[in-house]
Scaffold this motif. Structure first.
Motif, short mmCIF file in Angstrom:
data_model
loop_
_atom_site.label_atom_id
_atom_site.label_comp_id
_atom_site.label_asym_id
_atom_site.label_seq_id
_atom_site.Cartn_x
_atom_site.Cartn_y
_atom_site.Cartn_z
N TYR A 14 0.84 -1.19 0.00
CA TYR A 14 0.00 0.00 0.00
C TYR A 14 0.87 1.24 0.00
N ILE A 18 -3.79 2.07 4.98
CA ILE A 18 -4.83 1.08 4.75
C ILE A 18 -6.19 1.69 5.07
N TYR A 60 -9.12 0.87 6.31
CA TYR A 60 -9.43 -0.37 7.01
C TYR A 60 -10.92 -0.73 7.03
N ASN A 61 -11.78 0.27 7.25
CA ASN A 61 -13.20 -0.06 7.43
C ASN A 61 -14.07 1.17 7.14
N TYR A 79 0.77 3.22 8.84
CA TYR A 79 1.98 2.59 9.38
C TYR A 79 3.13 3.58 9.20
N THR A 139 -4.26 5.00 14.08
CA THR A 139 -5.61 4.84 13.52
C THR A 139 -6.36 6.16 13.60
N THR A 198 -12.49 4.30 8.85
CA THR A 198 -11.38 3.99 9.76
C THR A 198 -10.14 3.75 8.91
N TRP A 199 -9.12 4.58 9.14
CA TRP A 199 -7.88 4.51 8.38
C TRP A 199 -6.73 4.14 9.30
N GLN A 200 -5.80 3.35 8.77
CA GLN A 200 -4.59 2.98 9.51
C GLN A 200 -3.36 3.45 8.75
N GLU A 240 -9.64 8.63 -0.21
CA GLU A 240 -8.68 7.53 -0.22
C GLU A 240 -7.58 7.77 -1.26
#
Length: 200
Positions: free
Chosen positions: A67, A129, A131-132, A155, A86, A151-153, A113
């Motif tokens: 990603y 990511i 995520y949801n 890293y 998050t 919901t974004w993650q 996104e």
């Protein structure tokens, strides 16, 4: 360096500039005055949680990630230096036609996104990511309000804090804890060179 706040600011900056004319973006609370949701969407960025990215331990830098920008495809092999931050985006739009509402809501989500995954953008995160997503719809007398909770993650690699220079060790003592200690080593004292005096 405040990496969390830097990351959140970058997300906010990308959304604010990329959604100009499409949505009004706020941090932690909706921006005021509240917009006409039939014309402009409302987006609010929330900070939810952070954790260690322990699941990346077996992947390491060799496998890379799938990603995010192509310039940020590798992570350090040290799992203790990786974190997952998050964020939550609360998105809200309104439309008289249900089909048009869903299309508009979907378009804003896709735009959000895409802004996080632009290849030509330098980012403080290694990869992202989406995520949801949770959806909710409220029927009004002449319209429908659509809400999406994203919901974004993110890293990211924790930067190593440089250790301050410590004074050099000049003497070493040996002895039992709480007892007498003896000097066993000492560095040679620096020899001061006398300042030269000019010849007459």
């Amino acid at each position: 360096m405040n990496q969390r706040s830097t990351l959140v600011r970058k997300v906010l900056e990308c959304l604010t500039s990329g959604l100009d004319g499409i949505a009004q973006v706020g941090l932690l609370k909706p921006s005021m005055p509240y917009p006409d949701l039939t014309q402009v969407a409302q987006v609010c960025v929330q900070v939810l949680a952070e954790r260690q990215a322990s699941e990346l331990q077996s992947k390491g830098a060799d496998a890379g990630v799938t990603y995010g920008p192509t310039s940020n495809k590798n992570l350090s092999p040290n799992p203790l230096d990786r974190r997952v931050l998050t964020l939550q985006l609360d998105l809200e739009v309104e439309h008289a036609d249900s089909d048009a509402l869903l299309t508009r809501l979907d378009g804003v989500i896709e735009r959000c996104e895409a802004l996080m995954q632009a290849d030509d953008m330098a980012t403080p995160w290694q990869f992202f990511i989406p995520y949801n997503i949770d959806f909710a719809f409220t029927k009004q007398p002449s319209s429908v309000i659509g809400k999406a909770t994203l919901t974004w993650q993110f890293y990211y690699q924790v930067e190593i804090v440089e250790v301050c220079d410590l004074p050099p060790i000049s003497e070493v003592y040996l002895g039992p804890e709480g007892g007498e200690h003896w000097l066993i080593a000492k560095t040679p004292a620096a020899v001061e060179t006398p300042s030269g005096s000019g010849s007459a």
